[in-house]
Design a protein around this motif. Structure first.
Motif, PDB file in Angstrom:
ATOM      1  N   ARG A  27       0.920  -1.247  -0.160  1.00  0.00           N
ATOM      2  CA  ARG A  27      -0.056   0.032  -0.055  1.00  0.00           C
ATOM      3  C   ARG A  27       0.886   1.195   0.003  1.00  0.00           C
ATOM      4  NH1 ARG A  27      -2.850   2.742   4.573  1.00  0.00           N
ATOM      5  NH2 ARG A  27      -4.689   4.023   3.597  1.00  0.00           N
ATOM      6  N   ILE A  28       0.789   2.035  -0.935  1.00  0.00           N
ATOM      7  CA  ILE A  28       1.153   3.425  -1.193  1.00  0.00           C
ATOM      8  C   ILE A  28       0.284   4.453  -0.951  1.00  0.00           C
ATOM      9  CG2 ILE A  28       2.648   4.927  -2.656  1.00  0.00           C
ATOM     10  CD1 ILE A  28       4.116   2.530  -1.979  1.00  0.00           C
ATOM     11  N   LEU A  29       0.591   5.504   0.169  1.00  0.00           N
ATOM     12  CA  LEU A  29      -0.370   6.418   0.181  1.00  0.00           C
ATOM     13  C   LEU A  29       0.003   7.523  -0.714  1.00  0.00           C
ATOM     14  CD1 LEU A  29       0.316   6.855   4.160  1.00  0.00           C
ATOM     15  CD2 LEU A  29      -1.521   5.668   2.986  1.00  0.00           C
ATOM     16  N   SER A  30      -1.087   8.394  -0.975  1.00  0.00           N
ATOM     17  CA  SER A  30      -0.941   9.392  -2.040  1.00  0.00           C
ATOM     18  C   SER A  30      -0.090  10.794  -1.769  1.00  0.00           C
ATOM     19  CB  SER A  30      -2.347   9.864  -2.398  1.00  0.00           C
ATOM     20  OG  SER A  30      -3.041  10.602  -1.279  1.00  0.00           O
ATOM     21  N   SER A  31      -0.029  10.706  -0.373  1.00  0.00           N
ATOM     22  CA  SER A  31       1.052  11.656  -0.053  1.00  0.00           C
ATOM     23  C   SER A  31       2.522  11.494  -0.401  1.00  0.00           C
ATOM     24  CB  SER A  31       1.123  11.979   1.382  1.00  0.00           C
ATOM     25  OG  SER A  31       0.997  11.103   2.191  1.00  0.00           O
ATOM     26  N   TRP A  32       2.655  10.098  -0.577  1.00  0.00           N
ATOM     27  CA  TRP A  32       4.328   9.737  -0.706  1.00  0.00           C
ATOM     28  C   TRP A  32       4.567   9.970  -2.132  1.00  0.00           C
ATOM     29  CZ3 TRP A  32       4.151   4.415   2.113  1.00  0.00           C
ATOM     30  CH2 TRP A  32       3.931   4.356   3.349  1.00  0.00           C
ATOM     31  N   SER A  33       5.957  10.144  -2.423  1.00  0.00           N
ATOM     32  CA  SER A  33       6.376   9.970  -3.888  1.00  0.00           C
ATOM     33  C   SER A  33       7.109   8.658  -4.120  1.00  0.00           C
ATOM     34  CB  SER A  33       7.267  11.246  -4.035  1.00  0.00           C
ATOM     35  OG  SER A  33       8.414  11.255  -3.281  1.00  0.00           O
ATOM     36  N   LEU A  34       7.327   8.519  -5.264  1.00  0.00           N
ATOM     37  CA  LEU A  34       8.104   7.530  -5.900  1.00  0.00           C
ATOM     38  C   LEU A  34       9.280   7.986  -6.420  1.00  0.00           C
ATOM     39  CD1 LEU A  34       5.353   4.873  -7.302  1.00  0.00           C
ATOM     40  CD2 LEU A  34       6.725   4.613  -5.266  1.00  0.00           C
ATOM     41  N   ASP A  35      10.450   7.673  -6.189  1.00  0.00           N
ATOM     42  CA  ASP A  35      11.582   8.168  -6.467  1.00  0.00           C
ATOM     43  C   ASP A  35      12.590   7.233  -7.250  1.00  0.00           C
ATOM     44  OD1 ASP A  35      11.811  10.444  -3.494  1.00  0.00           O
ATOM     45  OD2 ASP A  35      10.467  10.220  -5.068  1.00  0.00           O
ATOM     46  N   VAL A  49      17.932  11.348  -8.503  1.00  0.00           N
ATOM     47  CA  VAL A  49      17.790  11.644  -9.652  1.00  0.00           C
ATOM     48  C   VAL A  49      16.466  12.352 -10.293  1.00  0.00           C
ATOM     49  CG1 VAL A  49      17.917  10.378 -12.063  1.00  0.00           C
ATOM     50  CG2 VAL A  49      19.201   9.505 -10.254  1.00  0.00           C
ATOM     51  N   ALA A  50      15.222  11.638  -9.820  1.00  0.00           N
ATOM     52  CA  ALA A  50      13.969  12.033 -10.402  1.00  0.00           C
ATOM     53  C   ALA A  50      13.061  11.492  -9.208  1.00  0.00           C
ATOM     54  CB  ALA A  50      13.823  11.492 -11.875  1.00  0.00           C
ATOM     55  N   GLY A  51      11.727  12.249  -9.218  1.00  0.00           N
ATOM     56  CA  GLY A  51      10.665  11.706  -8.614  1.00  0.00           C
ATOM     57  C   GLY A  51       9.400  12.211  -9.102  1.00  0.00           C
ATOM     58  N   VAL A  52       8.481  11.460  -8.660  1.00  0.00           N
ATOM     59  CA  VAL A  52       6.912  11.760  -9.036  1.00  0.00           C
ATOM     60  C   VAL A  52       6.022  11.542  -7.795  1.00  0.00           C
ATOM     61  CG1 VAL A  52       6.498   9.297  -9.961  1.00  0.00           C
ATOM     62  CG2 VAL A  52       4.954  11.345 -10.467  1.00  0.00           C
ATOM     63  N   ARG A  53       5.247  12.543  -7.549  1.00  0.00           N
ATOM     64  CA  ARG A  53       4.495  12.785  -6.347  1.00  0.00           C
ATOM     65  C   ARG A  53       3.116  12.219  -6.669  1.00  0.00           C
ATOM     66  NH1 ARG A  53       6.848  18.318  -5.726  1.00  0.00           N
ATOM     67  NH2 ARG A  53       8.131  18.384  -3.669  1.00  0.00           N
ATOM     68  N   CYS A  97      14.911   2.334  -6.877  1.00  0.00           N
ATOM     69  CA  CYS A  97      13.569   2.716  -7.057  1.00  0.00           C
ATOM     70  C   CYS A  97      13.462   3.059  -5.533  1.00  0.00           C
ATOM     71  CB  CYS A  97      12.670   1.767  -7.630  1.00  0.00           C
ATOM     72  SG  CYS A  97      11.048   2.366  -7.653  1.00  0.00           S
ATOM     73  N   ALA A  98      12.758   4.118  -5.028  1.00  0.00           N
ATOM     74  CA  ALA A  98      12.158   4.023  -3.784  1.00  0.00           C
ATOM     75  C   ALA A  98      10.919   4.741  -3.374  1.00  0.00           C
ATOM     76  CB  ALA A  98      13.503   5.036  -3.070  1.00  0.00           C
ATOM     77  N   VAL A  99      10.578   4.420  -2.099  1.00  0.00           N
ATOM     78  CA  VAL A  99       9.226   5.138  -1.880  1.00  0.00           C
ATOM     79  C   VAL A  99       9.517   6.162  -0.611  1.00  0.00           C
ATOM     80  CG1 VAL A  99       7.070   4.787  -0.195  1.00  0.00           C
ATOM     81  CG2 VAL A  99       7.768   3.167  -2.101  1.00  0.00           C
ATOM     82  N   ASP A 100       9.054   7.404  -0.765  1.00  0.00           N
ATOM     83  CA  ASP A 100       9.584   8.671  -0.183  1.00  0.00           C
ATOM     84  C   ASP A 100       8.274   9.249   0.904  1.00  0.00           C
ATOM     85  OD1 ASP A 100      11.141  11.903  -1.365  1.00  0.00           O
ATOM     86  OD2 ASP A 100      10.245  11.253   0.708  1.00  0.00           O
ATOM     87  N   ARG A 101       8.379   8.871   1.885  1.00  0.00           N
ATOM     88  CA  ARG A 101       7.409   9.344   2.820  1.00  0.00           C
ATOM     89  C   ARG A 101       6.910  10.697   3.123  1.00  0.00           C
ATOM     90  NH1 ARG A 101       7.975   4.847   7.741  1.00  0.00           N
ATOM     91  NH2 ARG A 101       6.516   3.261   6.910  1.00  0.00           N
ATOM     92  N   ARG A 102       8.126  11.576   2.914  1.00  0.00           N
ATOM     93  CA  ARG A 102       7.539  13.014   2.634  1.00  0.00           C
ATOM     94  C   ARG A 102       7.769  13.739   1.385  1.00  0.00           C
ATOM     95  NH1 ARG A 102      10.716  12.407   7.710  1.00  0.00           N
ATOM     96  NH2 ARG A 102      13.144  12.654   6.694  1.00  0.00           N
ATOM     97  N   ALA A 103       8.125  12.954   0.326  1.00  0.00           N
ATOM     98  CA  ALA A 103       8.162  13.553  -1.117  1.00  0.00           C
ATOM     99  C   ALA A 103       8.813  14.707  -1.004  1.00  0.00           C
ATOM    100  CB  ALA A 103       6.558  14.054  -1.383  1.00  0.00           C
TER     101      ALA A 103
END
Length: 123
Positions: A27-35, A49-53, A97-103
């Motif tokens: 489960r990924i929260l919408s407030s997180w980003s994928l980087d 490198v790059a990220g998408v909120r 690839c990473a899950v970023d909790r604070r985006a």
């Protein structure tokens, strides 16, 4: 528990292209980003490198890849991609690839990492 699996790395000539994929499970929260981060050979630290909120899908790029790399996500398929064009020798690294909790695209904000995939641009 979130798991990330990268694929698509390889050896390409300078100027070539690669597309990295990252399959996200859990489960990924919408407030997180994928980087995407990378760690070059001999370097101790990983760099952003790059990220998408989530939500509107705003994208952010590190300056050296702007105009060459494109990050995107497919929410339905739970995938995130990194299209890399005009690769340079200095792009050679393991890409994570990473899950970023604070985006905020900082290593310290990453909650989950993939295993990484090696990208080599050779002249």
């Amino acid at each position: 528990q979130v798991q990330l699996v990268e694929s698509g790395g390889g050896l390409v000539p300078v100027g070539g292209s690669l597309r990295l994929s990252c399959e996200v499970s859990g489960r990924i929260l919408s407030s997180w980003s994928l980087d995407w981060f990378r760690q070059a050979p001999g370097k101790e630290r990983r760099e952003f490198v790059a990220g998408v909120r989530g939500g509107y899908g705003t994208t952010v790029y590190e300056d050296s890849v702007k105009g060459r790399f494109t990050v995107s996500r497919d929410t339905a398929r739970k995938m995130v991609y990194l299209q890399m064009n005009n690769l340079k020798v200095e792009d050679t690294a393991i890409y994570y690839c990473a899950v970023d909790r604070r985006a905020d695209f900082a290593v310290s904000s990453v909650a989950y990492w993939g295993e990484g995939t090696l990208v080599t641009a050779s002249s």
